[in-house]
Design an enzyme around this catalytic site. Structure first.
Site, PDB file in Angstrom:
ATOM      1  N   ALA A   1      22.592 -51.823 -25.987  1.00 35.62           N
ATOM      2  CA  ALA A   1      22.810 -50.526 -26.641  1.00 35.62           C
ATOM      3  C   ALA A   1      23.080 -49.469 -25.583  1.00 35.62           C
ATOM      4  CB  ALA A   1      21.598 -50.133 -27.486  1.00 35.62           C
ATOM      5  N   ASP A   2      23.741 -48.413 -26.000  1.00 36.38           N
ATOM      6  CA  ASP A   2      23.928 -47.263 -25.118  1.00 36.38           C
ATOM      7  C   ASP A   2      23.707 -45.996 -25.928  1.00 36.38           C
ATOM      8  OD1 ASP A   2      24.940 -46.204 -22.413  1.00 36.38           O
ATOM      9  OD2 ASP A   2      26.087 -45.068 -23.878  1.00 36.38           O
TER      10      ASP A   2
END
Length: 211
Positions: free
Chosen positions: A91-92
């Site tokens: 994830a970012d």
């Protein structure tokens, strides 16, 4: 991308391509067993994923690109290992004010600069989630609005002195002391923390992982 010969999913576990303790806590919250798959981030060895925004790259596109690149790097690492392969989640989280992207602060002065710009305004927190196995990668994006009350420079400096902002996108933690700055949230609280749980559960379900 490499094609894995063994694509069995063992013990309902996934690999998490993240060092974030918050993402680990959130996966535990929904009962997802996981192991860490750490990517290189040291200056001496170089990074597996370039997290530098491209010129004129929209914040949403940036977050999605980085999340996908983290999964691809994880898949490449897995292709070089023996044993059963499991889905890799990455994830970012990106904080954006208009088209401007705010990552983790470079130093104390940069943290103060970021918070002075965000306080008294509404900004967007974008968290892109990607899950991959073999040649398949699926993604979801969570968009949340955060309203921060205006703060004095002194209040911001006191917050920075706690050390909490220094490894957080946008220089604050919604689950920490910065909660006192926030008057309203529209969207996903867990997404602002770093992993939107509804979208994550939906993605994992596509790979046979139950929550």
């Amino acid at each position: 991308m490499p094609v894995f010969k063994d694509m069995s999913i063992s013990e309902q576990k996934i690999y998490l391509a993240s060092r974030s303790p918050r993402r680990r806590e959130l996966l535990h919250q929904i009962g997802v067993g996981h192991e860490l798959l750490l990517l290189r981030e040291s200056a001496s060895r170089g990074a597996d994923v370039d997290e530098t925004p491209y010129d004129y790259e929209a914040p949403r596109d940036y977050a999605l690109r980085v999340a996908i690149d983290k999964v691809r790097a994880g898949l490449f690492a897995m292709s070089r290992r023996a044993g059963a392969h499991k889905p890799i989640l990455a994830a970012d989280t990106t904080v954006a004010l208009g088209s401007r992207i705010y990552g983790k602060p470079r130093n104390v002065a940069n943290a103060e600069e970021i918070l002075l710009e965000l306080c008294g305004r509404k900004h967007t927190v974008i968290t892109a989630v990607a899950v991959g196995l073999a040649e398949r990668i699926e993604t979801r994006i969570s968009l949340s609005s955060v309203h921060m009350m205006k703060q004095t420079p002194e209040a911001i400096r006191r917050y920075i002195q706690t050390g909490e902002p220094m490894d957080k996108a946008g220089a604050y933690a919604v689950q920490g002391r910065a909660a006192a700055f926030i008057s309203r949230i529209d969207g996903s609280y867990s997404g602002i923390m770093g992993l939107p749980l509804a979208e994550t559960a939906e993605l994992l379900g596509l790979f046979g992982i139950e929550t």
